[in-house]
Scaffold this active site. Structure first.
Site, mmCIF file in Angstrom:
data_model
loop_
_atom_site.group_PDB
_atom_site.id
_atom_site.type_symbol
_atom_site.label_atom_id
_atom_site.label_comp_id
_atom_site.label_asym_id
_atom_site.label_seq_id
_atom_site.Cartn_x
_atom_site.Cartn_y
_atom_site.Cartn_z
ATOM 1 N N HIS A 199 35.991 36.989 40.984
ATOM 2 C CA HIS A 199 36.722 36.100 41.897
ATOM 3 C C HIS A 199 35.845 35.596 43.043
ATOM 4 O O HIS A 199 35.017 36.336 43.584
ATOM 5 C CB HIS A 199 37.978 36.781 42.441
ATOM 6 C CG HIS A 199 37.760 37.991 43.300
ATOM 7 N ND1 HIS A 199 37.698 37.928 44.679
ATOM 8 C CD2 HIS A 199 37.636 39.301 42.988
ATOM 9 C CE1 HIS A 199 37.542 39.147 45.170
ATOM 10 N NE2 HIS A 199 37.496 40.000 44.174
ATOM 11 N N GLU A 223 42.516 36.525 43.741
ATOM 12 C CA GLU A 223 42.463 37.955 43.451
ATOM 13 C C GLU A 223 42.815 38.797 44.662
ATOM 14 O O GLU A 223 43.485 39.832 44.549
ATOM 15 C CB GLU A 223 41.070 38.332 42.929
ATOM 16 C CG GLU A 223 40.993 39.726 42.305
ATOM 17 C CD GLU A 223 40.782 40.857 43.301
ATOM 18 O OE1 GLU A 223 40.972 42.030 42.926
ATOM 19 O OE2 GLU A 223 40.422 40.568 44.474
#
Length: 347
Positions: free
Chosen positions: A71, A222
């Protein structure tokens, strides 16, 4: 399988990522840079509706599809309100200690594209003035941003174009040292994204062919738990590449690749995790297997999203996660090397 990851390239990408503000939800600028780099390597990127990126590496066969996720979104803040003195109250994006951002420089990103400098302070920032400066509880209600502009009222701050809901990014303070240490905010998870680019550069330069089709998934939410709640339906196995937590009761360090056997979402797939350990031994890569009871990953989000997948979690060891983080280039390039071995010989 022996692999040689391009360390200089990986560091170059990591430096670019760390110096690109991307608090969770405000990732369109960094994703433009990520897309440009994928194109340099000869790959096109597709996007999900919420801005996650997908890049496909063809494999020898496509009977299974291996997803590799990392991420680009980071911790950050938002403007919660503008105070009567022109300072800003904030609300946090992601889970961090308020003490970890006290006295930190920051940037305020307005909705019309302007950027202002500021400093995050407590409301009682000086021991020369406030008797409770040391003891004041570090929580959101006691934190504010002092803007580096001539403002003394709410109206003057609003005149700058600053408003509620504007994003706040923290100064990463990137330092890449000659001895290989890398210290910066947001190594979670930009160190892992750099490792994925190191893997992709190896695939291109050595014409490496994965056993199965590989889909790289760059997630953008995330830090708030739903980065990969959606993944392409054809993915059967998902590797979350994320920083390894270090500290008491953990065996990893900043030079090792961390392999997580279990976190707050439960155990990871036995066969995938075992294969990662097997390859680490074969490559003589320093690694540690650990349990993270206060951790969740992109695999966790995908499983909660209802995907019928196997999953594992691995990545470079990062000290002081969600604070002033540090890792070593050995952990980053060895993460890429371990991924390369796995996609050629998966579980």
């Amino acid at each position: 399988m022996k692999t040689k990851i391009n360390k200089d390239y990986t560091l170059e990408i990591l430096d670019m990522l760390l110096n690109s503000p991307s608090p969770t939800g405000y990732t369109h600028h960094i994703m433009s840079k990520v897309e440009a780099e994928f194109k340099k390597l000869g790959f096109e990127i597709a996007y999900t509706n919420k801005g996650c990126g997908i890049v496909t590496i063809p494999g020898v066969d496509s009977d299974r599809v291996i997803g590799i996720s990392a991420h680009v979104d980071t911790l950050g803040a938002m403007v919660r309100s503008i105070k009567s003195n022109g300072y800003l109250r904030i609300t946090s994006l992601g889970g961090f200690m308020m003490g970890a951002i006290e006295n930190e420089y920051c940037r305020i990103h307005t909705r019309d594209g302007r950027v202002y400098e500021g400093t995050i302070l407590t409301i009682h920032p000086s021991t020369h003035v406030y008797e409770d400066a040391r003891e004041l509880k570090r929580d959101e209600v006691n934190m504010e941003i002092r803007i580096d502009e001539l403002v003394n009222s709410k109206e003057e701050t609003e005149a700058l174009g600053i408003g509620v809901g504007d994003y706040v990014s923290f100064d990463p303070r990137v330092r890449i040292l000659d001895n290989g240490y890398i210290k910066s905010r947001h190594l979670d998870d930009k160190a892992s994204v750099a490792a994925i680019f190191g893997l992709l550069e190896l695939v291109v330069s050595q014409n490496l062919r994965p056993k199965h089709t590989v889909k790289l998934f760059i997630s953008t939410y995330e830090e708030v738990g739903h980065g990969s709640s959606y993944i392409p339906e054809e993915i059967t196995d998902l590797i979350a590449v994320d920083m390894g937590a270090l500290g008491d009761d953990l065996s990893g360090n900043e030079h090792k690749v961390s392999i997580c056997a279990k976190d707050s979402s439960g155990p990871y797939d036995y066969h995938m995790t075992s294969k990662m350990i097997e390859h680490a031994k074969e490559l003589n890569i320093g690694y540690a297997v650990d349990i993270y009871p206060k951790y969740g990953s992109d695999v966790s989000a995908a499983l909660r999203g209802g995907h019928d997948i196997r999953g594992c979690l691995m990545g470079p060891g990062v000290h002081a996660s969600h604070s002033m983080e540090r890792t070593h280039i050995n952990a980053v390039v060895n993460t890429a090397a371990l991924l390369a071995a796995y996609i050629v010989d998966p579980a």
